[in-house]
Design a protein around this motif. Sequence first.
Motif, PDB file in Angstrom:
ATOM      1  N   LEU A 189       0.844  -1.203   0.000  1.00 31.55           N
ATOM      2  CA  LEU A 189       0.000   0.000   0.000  1.00 31.55           C
ATOM      3  C   LEU A 189       0.876   1.248   0.000  1.00 31.55           C
ATOM      4  O   LEU A 189       1.955   1.245   0.601  1.00 31.55           O
ATOM      5  N   GLN A 190       0.373   2.272  -0.663  1.00 35.17           N
ATOM      6  CA  GLN A 190       1.105   3.533  -0.703  1.00 35.17           C
ATOM      7  C   GLN A 190       0.160   4.703  -0.433  1.00 35.17           C
ATOM      8  O   GLN A 190      -1.033   4.627  -0.724  1.00 35.17           O
ATOM      9  N   GLY A 191       0.740   5.748   0.105  1.00 30.81           N
ATOM     10  CA  GLY A 191      -0.027   6.969   0.333  1.00 30.81           C
ATOM     11  C   GLY A 191       0.933   8.048   0.773  1.00 30.81           C
ATOM     12  O   GLY A 191       2.147   7.850   0.747  1.00 30.81           O
ATOM     13  N   GLY A 192       0.388   9.166   1.185  1.00 29.07           N
ATOM     14  CA  GLY A 192       1.291  10.202   1.653  1.00 29.07           C
ATOM     15  C   GLY A 192       0.630  11.544   1.715  1.00 29.07           C
ATOM     16  O   GLY A 192      -0.603  11.658   1.673  1.00 29.07           O
ATOM     17  N   TYR A 193       1.460  12.541   1.839  1.00 29.50           N
ATOM     18  CA  TYR A 193       0.975  13.919   1.822  1.00 29.50           C
ATOM     19  C   TYR A 193       1.823  14.653   0.823  1.00 29.50           C
ATOM     20  O   TYR A 193       2.966  15.003   1.090  1.00 29.50           O
ATOM     21  N   GLN A 194       1.286  14.829  -0.371  1.00 28.30           N
ATOM     22  CA  GLN A 194       2.014  15.423  -1.476  1.00 28.30           C
ATOM     23  C   GLN A 194       1.248  16.684  -1.870  1.00 28.30           C
ATOM     24  O   GLN A 194       0.299  16.622  -2.650  1.00 28.30           O
ATOM     25  N   HIS A 195       1.633  17.771  -1.269  1.00 33.61           N
ATOM     26  CA  HIS A 195       0.839  19.003  -1.346  1.00 33.61           C
ATOM     27  C   HIS A 195       1.809  20.178  -1.295  1.00 33.61           C
ATOM     28  O   HIS A 195       2.538  20.322  -0.308  1.00 33.61           O
ATOM     29  N   ASP A 196       1.823  20.975  -2.328  1.00 33.57           N
ATOM     30  CA  ASP A 196       2.679  22.163  -2.357  1.00 33.57           C
ATOM     31  C   ASP A 196       2.170  23.152  -1.309  1.00 33.57           C
ATOM     32  O   ASP A 196       1.178  23.842  -1.523  1.00 33.57           O
ATOM     33  N   LEU A 197       2.865  23.202  -0.175  1.00 37.60           N
ATOM     34  CA  LEU A 197       2.423  24.060   0.937  1.00 37.60           C
ATOM     35  C   LEU A 197       3.192  25.371   1.003  1.00 37.60           C
ATOM     36  O   LEU A 197       3.156  26.062   2.014  1.00 37.60           O
ATOM     37  N   ARG A 198       3.912  25.717  -0.089  1.00 31.64           N
ATOM     38  CA  ARG A 198       4.784  26.892   0.035  1.00 31.64           C
ATOM     39  C   ARG A 198       3.999  28.161   0.358  1.00 31.64           C
ATOM     40  O   ARG A 198       4.469  28.978   1.137  1.00 31.64           O
ATOM     41  N   ASP A 199       2.783  28.301  -0.198  1.00 31.99           N
ATOM     42  CA  ASP A 199       2.056  29.523   0.179  1.00 31.99           C
ATOM     43  C   ASP A 199       1.187  29.322   1.418  1.00 31.99           C
ATOM     44  O   ASP A 199       0.401  30.193   1.793  1.00 31.99           O
ATOM     45  N   PHE A 263      13.881   7.878   4.549  1.00 30.87           N
ATOM     46  CA  PHE A 263      14.960   8.517   3.788  1.00 30.87           C
ATOM     47  C   PHE A 263      14.518   9.934   3.481  1.00 30.87           C
ATOM     48  O   PHE A 263      13.340  10.170   3.225  1.00 30.87           O
ATOM     49  N   SER A 264      15.492  10.840   3.474  1.00 29.95           N
ATOM     50  CA  SER A 264      15.150  12.218   3.167  1.00 29.95           C
ATOM     51  C   SER A 264      15.980  12.716   1.993  1.00 29.95           C
ATOM     52  O   SER A 264      17.187  12.463   1.922  1.00 29.95           O
ATOM     53  N   SER A 265      15.341  13.446   1.091  1.00 28.11           N
ATOM     54  CA  SER A 265      16.100  14.077  -0.003  1.00 28.11           C
ATOM     55  C   SER A 265      16.770  15.353   0.532  1.00 28.11           C
ATOM     56  O   SER A 265      16.501  15.788   1.655  1.00 28.11           O
ATOM     57  N   LYS A 266      17.565  15.985  -0.273  1.00 28.06           N
ATOM     58  CA  LYS A 266      18.073  17.326   0.056  1.00 28.06           C
ATOM     59  C   LYS A 266      16.898  18.301   0.050  1.00 28.06           C
ATOM     60  O   LYS A 266      15.802  17.966  -0.414  1.00 28.06           O
ATOM     61  N   ASN A 267      17.146  19.517   0.551  1.00 35.42           N
ATOM     62  CA  ASN A 267      16.060  20.499   0.515  1.00 35.42           C
ATOM     63  C   ASN A 267      16.462  21.725  -0.291  1.00 35.42           C
ATOM     64  O   ASN A 267      17.544  22.256  -0.132  1.00 35.42           O
ATOM     65  N   ARG A 268      15.592  22.132  -1.169  1.00 33.83           N
ATOM     66  CA  ARG A 268      15.790  23.324  -1.989  1.00 33.83           C
ATOM     67  C   ARG A 268      14.516  24.175  -2.038  1.00 33.83           C
ATOM     68  O   ARG A 268      14.568  25.373  -2.210  1.00 33.83           O
ATOM     69  N   GLY A 269      13.351  23.499  -1.940  1.00 31.14           N
ATOM     70  CA  GLY A 269      12.073  24.133  -2.275  1.00 31.14           C
ATOM     71  C   GLY A 269      11.775  25.399  -1.487  1.00 31.14           C
ATOM     72  O   GLY A 269      11.393  26.420  -2.067  1.00 31.14           O
ATOM     73  N   LEU A 270      11.923  25.367  -0.170  1.00 35.34           N
ATOM     74  CA  LEU A 270      11.515  26.515   0.645  1.00 35.34           C
ATOM     75  C   LEU A 270      12.472  27.689   0.435  1.00 35.34           C
ATOM     76  O   LEU A 270      12.043  28.838   0.284  1.00 35.34           O
ATOM     77  N   HIS A 271      13.756  27.394   0.398  1.00 38.42           N
ATOM     78  CA  HIS A 271      14.745  28.455   0.161  1.00 38.42           C
ATOM     79  C   HIS A 271      14.502  29.113  -1.211  1.00 38.42           C
ATOM     80  O   HIS A 271      14.463  30.344  -1.315  1.00 38.42           O
ATOM     81  N   ASN A 272      14.316  28.295  -2.232  1.00 39.13           N
ATOM     82  CA  ASN A 272      14.106  28.854  -3.580  1.00 39.13           C
ATOM     83  C   ASN A 272      12.850  29.734  -3.634  1.00 39.13           C
ATOM     84  O   ASN A 272      12.818  30.752  -4.318  1.00 39.13           O
TER      85      ASN A 272
END
Length: 450
Positions: A189-199, A263-272
């Motif tokens: 089973l798969q699921g998650g929270y995939q939601h652009d929360l930048r604003d 596992f965690s990826s690097k982070n760029r989204g919030l800074h950008n």
Amino acid sequence: MLRKDFIRNASLAAASVAFVPTKDLFAAKADAKVKMGIIGVGARGLGHLNLLLSREDVEVVCICDIDSKTLNSAKRIATKSGKKMPEIFTGDNYSWKTMLDKNKLDGIVIATPWEWHKEMIIGSLDAGIKYVGSEVIIGISLEDHWEVVRAAEKHKANVMMLENVCYRRDVMAVLNMVRQGVFGELIHLQGGYQHDLRDVKFNGGSEVEKGVEFGEKGYSEAHWRTEHSVHRNGDLYPTHGVGPIANYININRGNRFTSLCSFSSKNRGLHNYIVKNGGENHPNAKVNFKLGDVVTTSINCVNGETILLQHDTNLPRPYSLGFRVQGTEGLWMDVNKSIYIQDKSAKPDQWEDAKQWLDKYDHPLWQRWSKETAGAGHGGMDFFVIHALVESIKHKTPTPLDVYDAATWSAISPLSEKSIDLGCQTVEFPDFTGGNWMYRKPVFALTDNY
Ligand SMILES: NC(=O)c1ccc[n+]([C@@H]2O[C@H](COP(=O)([O-])OP(=O)(O)OC[C@H]3O[C@@H](n4cnc5c(N)ncnc54)[C@H](O)[C@@H]3O)[C@@H](O)[C@H]2O)c1
């Protein structure tokens, strides 16, 4: 499907799922009107207030918040409803304690920032409230989760996490299909929270102003949620994805999570985002965010299923909870809104539009209550969490999602942080039921009542 067929199928086809006949659930005489309070009437709490005020079987006795603007919105909603104005408690971070001392409540709804939930849940239980509905995430540390479980046990009280996605219409139709064996035996089973929360994580300090502020200068969730992205790295919002999955495979009811690895990826989204919208000289451009842009978590279950969860809130992307329910006969995926069932789908090895399956297996709860869901948030599913809480109070029955569900789903956050901290090691998943998962029976959505 007709209601009587559903009830018969629920009891016959899902051998592991104990059917609770409607008449037993409704054996206790329902209290005419339940007295409710709310702590936190921000973006989410106002929605709950609306739903509670729209019910004839609820009196909203009191409300607490520390923000005068949102309290004004709450008062406007109460006035418009034509119901008696709830007593307002405000002033400081602990005004909710005064509210609980002064009022004898049947139930309470908590919709405050995550870091307040444990304290407010336990405070409500200590004040004698037997039904506590908390918004998602019930604690920050693993120990917080144990404390909530122990408090609910000590007070013999109900703590329901208001996990609304469990009631999403397609999610419930798939639950119906799972219980009727359409997918065969579930495997993955798969699921998650995939939601652009930048604003959501950033704004200009009000509902209408865009910007890159957070913390003291941020409005609503930017005021508190973004701090979690600064200081924590893990799956910080697992419950929307894992709640439905846990119901599909009877977690804490004949099955349980045994281990977890993140596992965690690097982070760029919030800074950008800050640089793009506030310029590279904006002070927040210097903030080091700890949260990886995409955090991936796998979980093992004692009955042999695997689960994959993804937390993905910092990058541009359309919203998706990314569900996949896969068994020995076929699978459903919500991203492409498709199903494939071997020997039943029209063409071998080809996706079929899920719609006709979802319509055919529409859950009886939705069949019965869809009129009442009109206007409720998130496509109507918000109606059901409040409905379940209120009906459980009226009938003096346990809530269909209980404190063990709440703790198990929400504890994925601290466990995934720990796993990442340890260099993506696998960590043991605690058993909040103390071994009772072996004996507990499924109760969620077995009837069309609540
Ligand atoms: N299930 C869902 O779909 C969903 C959607 C949105 C939010 N939520 C959850 O709801 C909760 C609240 O989120 P939100 O978006 O409403 O945030 P918000 O910031 O808009 O609202 C939080 C409210 O709590 C109040 N508050 C803070 N500390 C308080 C205290 N000590 N005493 C009384 N009031 C206090 C704030 O003033 C604010 O009005 C969070 O747990 C969030 O994750 C769930």
